[in-house]
Design an enzyme around this catalytic site. Structure first.
Site, PDB file in Angstrom:
ATOM      1  N   ARG A  61       0.808  -1.219   0.000  1.00 60.93           N
ATOM      2  CA  ARG A  61       0.000   0.000   0.000  1.00 60.93           C
ATOM      3  C   ARG A  61       0.845   1.275   0.000  1.00 60.93           C
ATOM      4  NH1 ARG A  61      -2.998  -3.687   3.061  1.00 60.93           N
ATOM      5  NH2 ARG A  61      -5.230  -3.759   2.524  1.00 60.93           N
ATOM      6  N   LYS A 172       1.128 -19.546   5.510  1.00 61.69           N
ATOM      7  CA  LYS A 172       0.228 -19.912   6.590  1.00 61.69           C
ATOM      8  C   LYS A 172      -0.006 -18.678   7.461  1.00 61.69           C
ATOM      9  CE  LYS A 172       3.202 -21.306  10.420  1.00 61.69           C
ATOM     10  NZ  LYS A 172       2.577 -20.433  11.402  1.00 61.69           N
ATOM     11  N   ASP A 201       4.818 -24.305   3.773  1.00 56.63           N
ATOM     12  CA  ASP A 201       5.104 -24.589   5.177  1.00 56.63           C
ATOM     13  C   ASP A 201       6.625 -24.636   5.269  1.00 56.63           C
ATOM     14  OD1 ASP A 201       5.677 -25.702   7.674  1.00 56.63           O
ATOM     15  OD2 ASP A 201       3.903 -26.978   7.677  1.00 56.63           O
ATOM     16  N   HIS A 202       7.232 -23.590   5.822  1.00 55.26           N
ATOM     17  CA  HIS A 202       8.690 -23.463   5.714  1.00 55.26           C
ATOM     18  C   HIS A 202       9.432 -24.599   6.404  1.00 55.26           C
ATOM     19  CE1 HIS A 202       8.207 -21.475   9.683  1.00 55.26           C
ATOM     20  NE2 HIS A 202       9.425 -21.912   9.910  1.00 55.26           N
ATOM     21  N   LYS A 206      13.359 -27.242   5.410  1.00 55.96           N
ATOM     22  CA  LYS A 206      14.549 -27.438   6.236  1.00 55.96           C
ATOM     23  C   LYS A 206      15.292 -28.691   5.791  1.00 55.96           C
ATOM     24  CE  LYS A 206      12.750 -25.048  10.309  1.00 55.96           C
ATOM     25  NZ  LYS A 206      13.792 -24.016  10.362  1.00 55.96           N
ATOM     26  N   GLU A 240      10.163 -23.706  21.742  1.00 55.61           N
ATOM     27  CA  GLU A 240      10.781 -22.400  21.540  1.00 55.61           C
ATOM     28  C   GLU A 240      11.057 -21.759  22.890  1.00 55.61           C
ATOM     29  OE1 GLU A 240       7.604 -20.722  19.027  1.00 55.61           O
ATOM     30  OE2 GLU A 240       9.122 -20.559  17.455  1.00 55.61           O
ATOM     31  N   ASP A 259      -1.013 -22.223  15.349  1.00 56.42           N
ATOM     32  CA  ASP A 259       0.233 -21.651  14.843  1.00 56.42           C
ATOM     33  C   ASP A 259       1.255 -22.725  14.483  1.00 56.42           C
ATOM     34  OD1 ASP A 259       2.092 -19.614  14.206  1.00 56.42           O
ATOM     35  OD2 ASP A 259       2.974 -19.734  16.206  1.00 56.42           O
ATOM     36  N   HIS A 264       3.010 -27.292  10.990  1.00 53.89           N
ATOM     37  CA  HIS A 264       4.373 -27.811  11.108  1.00 53.89           C
ATOM     38  C   HIS A 264       4.397 -29.211  11.726  1.00 53.89           C
ATOM     39  CE1 HIS A 264       5.449 -23.871  10.002  1.00 53.89           C
ATOM     40  NE2 HIS A 264       5.611 -23.334  11.184  1.00 53.89           N
ATOM     41  N   LYS A 364       5.814 -22.400  23.706  1.00 50.75           N
ATOM     42  CA  LYS A 364       6.668 -21.219  23.813  1.00 50.75           C
ATOM     43  C   LYS A 364       7.151 -21.057  25.246  1.00 50.75           C
ATOM     44  CE  LYS A 364       5.086 -18.507  19.884  1.00 50.75           C
ATOM     45  NZ  LYS A 364       6.437 -18.432  19.302  1.00 50.75           N
TER      46      LYS A 364
END
Length: 513
Positions: A61, A172, A201-202, A206, A240, A259, A264, A364
């Site tokens: 934008r 995602k 999906d990163h 890997k 994490e 998430d 994942h 987390k």
């Protein structure tokens, strides 16, 4: 052989560049573009993996010039690329292909300007009308942008055997439940054929995740014992240390289940449990993953209380630093019931895995950052040796996805000496030590595959919907319970005690990574 070339990657795709094309990034002013996408494209340029005719167009934008956008992207690459310092010769050529188009997603004029600009790029850069549209935006914008591309005649016919191609990459989260995922899929399908759609999906980019296929299906050692006859259980952990990192509004809408677990973690489970595909063609691999998802025992409401444990991080210490509770994070409801930890006992009802539980967890503010898959084999049927208290430790095969990528096998051996004293030891393979630490990042592989039209590492429509169908049952059960607050666990620990109790009931315990 080049020490940084990983021979385990051979066979997944051909080592070739993609067709000449322009990558158009919608939402190019966001962090994803600056931190991940542009550094990945620059790294591909350094590796000479990009096609000769190549360009990148940022679209967002905010009004800015091509030069301003290039400067912003250079700053992001300088900070976040694994290739440091910037190679000025490579950058000089790379930046000439970077440009910017401003406009709102709702304005038809945005797509008209984009169409005219892309035609100009085709003439100047030799990109042949091929387009890779990357949606680095909220799913709420997907339908609007897809419609704008169609109206501006920017979508090539998927059935044409010759001529330019168009592909779309979606980040995602892909929807927030089964119904919304289906609606998104229907909206996209009205404009793009499934062969043109790449849901990213990163995690699947890997190195260790890719090598899970190689490890299982290129080595005859594992297949005969990769089943219920020899495996006691499987643990998959995505942990994490960080909290929500300023994403309080986002996490209040998602939580860790949407998430991490829905995408994942479910993908890691599928790759661990799937049958050997007939080939490495994209649909052959994805067919086997879908079979796993359809074999998952549904989470009935009565099962959820026993087999799914929620948690929310409280105050605590991570690496000796005191950190706040989730409810004290910015933009988080002080009475929030959102889960930042979830552990599940998943069962697969098929011949290979019947009776073998898969314990999965994600959270987390845990004790350390680690993603790994651990396959614990059954105990020996009869102990011949005098063993330590607790008996002989079962063999465990662990595949570390991050941060220290590798594969470890724990087994029992005899200590040197006159007495037979048993010791648990590890045989440890580390990718960094074997192949060099500067391995490609996930987005490099995935972007290049999308340019090639190679969809093996992307999720198909039925995969996404099967994942949501399974997870939705968990949320239905939580809703029926009145969405009670999850138990609080101290930051810097491995989660709530109830997760330990879940495994203890089965006579097992979580592995400490």
């Amino acid at each position: 052989m080049n020490a940084t070339t990983n021979p385990l990657r051979r066979g997944l795709v051909d080592d070739r560049t993609g067709d000449a094309c322009t990558v158009v990034i919608f939402g190019a002013s966001g962090d994803l573009t600056r931190r991940k996408l542009m550094p990945a494209l620059y790294n591909l340029a350094v590796s000479r993996a990009l096609p000769g005719g190549f360009a990148v167009v940022g679209q967002a934008r905010r009004d800015k010039t091509h030069e301003q956008f290039r400067a912003e992207m250079r700053e992001g690459i300088s900070k976040h690329s694994r290739r440091k310092p910037i190679d000025e010769a490579v950058w000089s050529d790379f930046e000439r292909g970077i440009s910017y188009v401003a406009g709102t997603f709702e304005d038809p004029a945005t797509y008209t300007r984009l169409r005219d600009h892309l035609a100009e790029i085709d003439r100047e850069r030799g990109t042949r009308g091929n387009r890779l549209f990357y949606f680095a935006v909220s799913p709420a914008e997907f339908g609007t942008i897809v419609g704008g591309l169609k109206s501006a005649d920017l979508v090539a016919d998927a059935g044409a055997r010759t001529g330019p191609w168009s592909r779309v990459v979606f980040e995602k989260p892909f929807g927030h439940d089964l119904e919304s995922a289906r609606e998104l899929n229907d909206t996209i399908a009205r404009v793009f054929h499934e062969s043109q759609v790449f849901r990213i999906d990163h995690y699947l980019g890997k190195e260790t995740v890719q090598n899970l296929l190689v490890f299982r299906f290129a080595n005859s050692l594992w297949e005969p014992i990769w089943n219920r006859e020899h495996v006691d259980h499987v643990q998959i952990t995505v942990a994490e240390e960080i909290g929500v990192e300023g994403r309080g509004k986002f996490y209040e809408q998602t939580g860790v289940t949407k998430d991490i677990v829905e995408n994942h973690l479910m993908q890691l489970l599928c790759l661990t449990a799937m049958e050997p595909p007939i080939s490495l063609a994209a649909d052959a691999v994805r067919d086997e993953k879908v079979k796993v998802l359809r074999s998952l025992r549904p989470m009935e409401r009565s099962m959820v209380a026993q087999n799914v444990i929620r948690g929310q991080y409280g105050r605590g210490f991570v690496r000796a630093d005191e950190v706040p509770a989730y409810r004290d994070e910015p933009d988080v409801d002080r009475q929030s019931c959102v889960e930042t930890y979830v552990a599940m006992k998943v069962e697969i009802d098929n011949w290979r895995w019947g009776g073998v539980p898969f314990y999965v967890r994600a959270g987390k503010r845990l004790a350390r950052r680690v993603t790994e898959i651990s396959v614990q084999f059954k105990k020996v049927p009869h102990t011949l040796f005098r063993a330590p208290d607790g008996g002989i430790t079962p063999n465990v095969l662990t595949m570390r996805i991050q941060p220290d990528e590798g594969i470890a096998l724990r087994f029992t051996t005899k200590e040197p000496g006159q007495q037979t004293i048993l010791r648990d030891v590890a045989m440890d393979f580390r990718y960094g030590a074997a192949f060099g630490s500067n391995t490609p990042e996930a987005y490099e592989r995935l972007l290049l595959d999308a340019m090639r039209g190679e969809a093996t590492l992307f999720t198909r429509r039925d995969e996404v919907e099967e994942q949501w169908a399974y997870i939705d049952r968990v949320f239905d059960a939580w809703t029926s319970e009145g969405n009670t607050p999850p138990p609080v666990y101290s930051s810097g620990t491995w989660g709530p005690e109830q997760a330990d109790d879940m495994l203890a009931r089965d006579g097992r315990r979580w592995r400490k990574p």
